[in-house]
Design a protein around this motif. Structure first.
Motif, PDB file in Angstrom:
ATOM      1  N   ARG A   1      -2.661 -11.714  25.102  1.00 53.33           N
ATOM      2  CA  ARG A   1      -3.143 -10.738  24.109  1.00 53.33           C
ATOM      3  C   ARG A   1      -2.089 -10.642  23.015  1.00 53.33           C
ATOM      4  O   ARG A   1      -1.007 -11.220  23.136  1.00 53.33           O
ATOM      5  CB  ARG A   1      -3.328  -9.363  24.764  1.00 53.33           C
ATOM      6  N   CYS A   2      -2.397  -9.873  21.980  1.00 56.74           N
ATOM      7  CA  CYS A   2      -1.404  -9.656  20.925  1.00 56.74           C
ATOM      8  C   CYS A   2      -0.258  -8.848  21.531  1.00 56.74           C
ATOM      9  O   CYS A   2      -0.474  -8.049  22.459  1.00 56.74           O
ATOM     10  CB  CYS A   2      -2.024  -8.881  19.763  1.00 56.74           C
ATOM     11  N   GLN A   3       0.936  -9.046  21.012  1.00 58.85           N
ATOM     12  CA  GLN A   3       2.095  -8.321  21.527  1.00 58.85           C
ATOM     13  C   GLN A   3       2.496  -7.147  20.648  1.00 58.85           C
ATOM     14  O   GLN A   3       3.266  -6.297  21.065  1.00 58.85           O
ATOM     15  CB  GLN A   3       3.288  -9.281  21.634  1.00 58.85           C
ATOM     16  N   CYS A   4       1.967  -7.148  19.422  1.00 67.10           N
ATOM     17  CA  CYS A   4       2.420  -6.143  18.455  1.00 67.10           C
ATOM     18  C   CYS A   4       1.261  -5.276  17.989  1.00 67.10           C
ATOM     19  O   CYS A   4       0.256  -5.784  17.506  1.00 67.10           O
ATOM     20  CB  CYS A   4       3.018  -6.822  17.225  1.00 67.10           C
ATOM     21  N   LEU A   5       1.428  -3.974  18.129  1.00 73.42           N
ATOM     22  CA  LEU A   5       0.467  -3.060  17.505  1.00 73.42           C
ATOM     23  C   LEU A   5       1.140  -2.448  16.272  1.00 73.42           C
ATOM     24  O   LEU A   5       0.631  -2.505  15.163  1.00 73.42           O
ATOM     25  CB  LEU A   5       0.064  -1.953  18.491  1.00 73.42           C
ATOM     26  N   PHE A   6       2.333  -1.941  16.468  1.00 78.77           N
ATOM     27  CA  PHE A   6       3.046  -1.322  15.342  1.00 78.77           C
ATOM     28  C   PHE A   6       4.095  -2.294  14.815  1.00 78.77           C
ATOM     29  O   PHE A   6       4.842  -2.873  15.594  1.00 78.77           O
ATOM     30  CB  PHE A   6       3.714  -0.022  15.799  1.00 78.77           C
ATOM     31  N   LYS A   7       4.115  -2.455  13.483  1.00 80.25           N
ATOM     32  CA  LYS A   7       5.037  -3.420  12.880  1.00 80.25           C
ATOM     33  C   LYS A   7       5.959  -2.701  11.904  1.00 80.25           C
ATOM     34  O   LYS A   7       5.535  -1.777  11.207  1.00 80.25           O
ATOM     35  CB  LYS A   7       4.241  -4.500  12.154  1.00 80.25           C
TER      36      LYS A   7
ATOM     37  N   GLY B   1      19.861  -5.106  20.743  1.00 80.56           N
ATOM     38  CA  GLY B   1      18.962  -6.019  21.449  1.00 80.56           C
ATOM     39  C   GLY B   1      17.529  -5.509  21.436  1.00 80.56           C
ATOM     40  O   GLY B   1      16.644  -6.068  22.073  1.00 80.56           O
ATOM     41  N   GLN B   2      17.296  -4.434  20.689  1.00 79.20           N
ATOM     42  CA  GLN B   2      15.946  -3.861  20.580  1.00 79.20           C
ATOM     43  C   GLN B   2      15.020  -4.894  19.957  1.00 79.20           C
ATOM     44  O   GLN B   2      15.391  -5.576  18.988  1.00 79.20           O
ATOM     45  CB  GLN B   2      15.988  -2.596  19.722  1.00 79.20           C
TER      46      GLN B   2
ATOM     47  N   ILE C   1      11.689  -5.733  17.833  1.00 79.57           N
ATOM     48  CA  ILE C   1      10.871  -5.028  16.853  1.00 79.57           C
ATOM     49  C   ILE C   1       9.870  -6.012  16.225  1.00 79.57           C
ATOM     50  O   ILE C   1      10.266  -7.104  15.802  1.00 79.57           O
ATOM     51  CB  ILE C   1      11.750  -4.418  15.750  1.00 79.57           C
ATOM     52  N   CYS C   2       8.598  -5.630  16.218  1.00 76.93           N
ATOM     53  CA  CYS C   2       7.576  -6.456  15.572  1.00 76.93           C
ATOM     54  C   CYS C   2       7.698  -6.301  14.058  1.00 76.93           C
ATOM     55  O   CYS C   2       7.835  -5.174  13.567  1.00 76.93           O
ATOM     56  CB  CYS C   2       6.190  -6.000  16.017  1.00 76.93           C
TER      57      CYS C   2
END
Lengths: 66, 66
Positions: free
Chosen positions: B4-10, B44-45, B47-48
């Motif tokens: 599935r997609c990994q990113c909802l919020f970019k 190491g966070q 982020i999309c």
């Protein structure tokens, strides 16, 4: 415990409805502020939340805390 | 490839200077849009990033792509 803070950027927008679970990391010797990391339902994306945002306090009451 | 997609919020804000590496996931049968996930230097966070943001195109030229 990770030897540093895990969150630099925190989500401020109320995204509670997308959240599946929440992890709470109390402040420790490596990271002087508490950190709250949410995992989203569909994507499993991990998002740092702003512990001071009122909606986050609401989420902490309603979501499963892992 | 994740099913599935990994990113909802970019992230839209230009955070290039905090980025260590970038992962690029081309569109596939599960996720119809390309996804770009940055790993931050210190925390190491993950982020999309918004693939359409001009600064992201800049980042793709300058950062190590894993």
């Amino acid at each position: 415990i990770s030897p540093r803070c895990q969150c630099l950027f925190k989500e401020k927008r109320p995204i509670g409805r997308f959240i599946s679970t929440v992890e709470i990391y109390p402040a420790n010797s490596y990271c002087k502020s508490a950190e709250i990391i949410a995992t989203l339902k569909k994507e499993g994306q991990k998002i740092c939340l702003d512990p001071n945002a009122p909606w986050v306090k609401q989420v902490l009451k309603s979501k499963k805390i892992t």
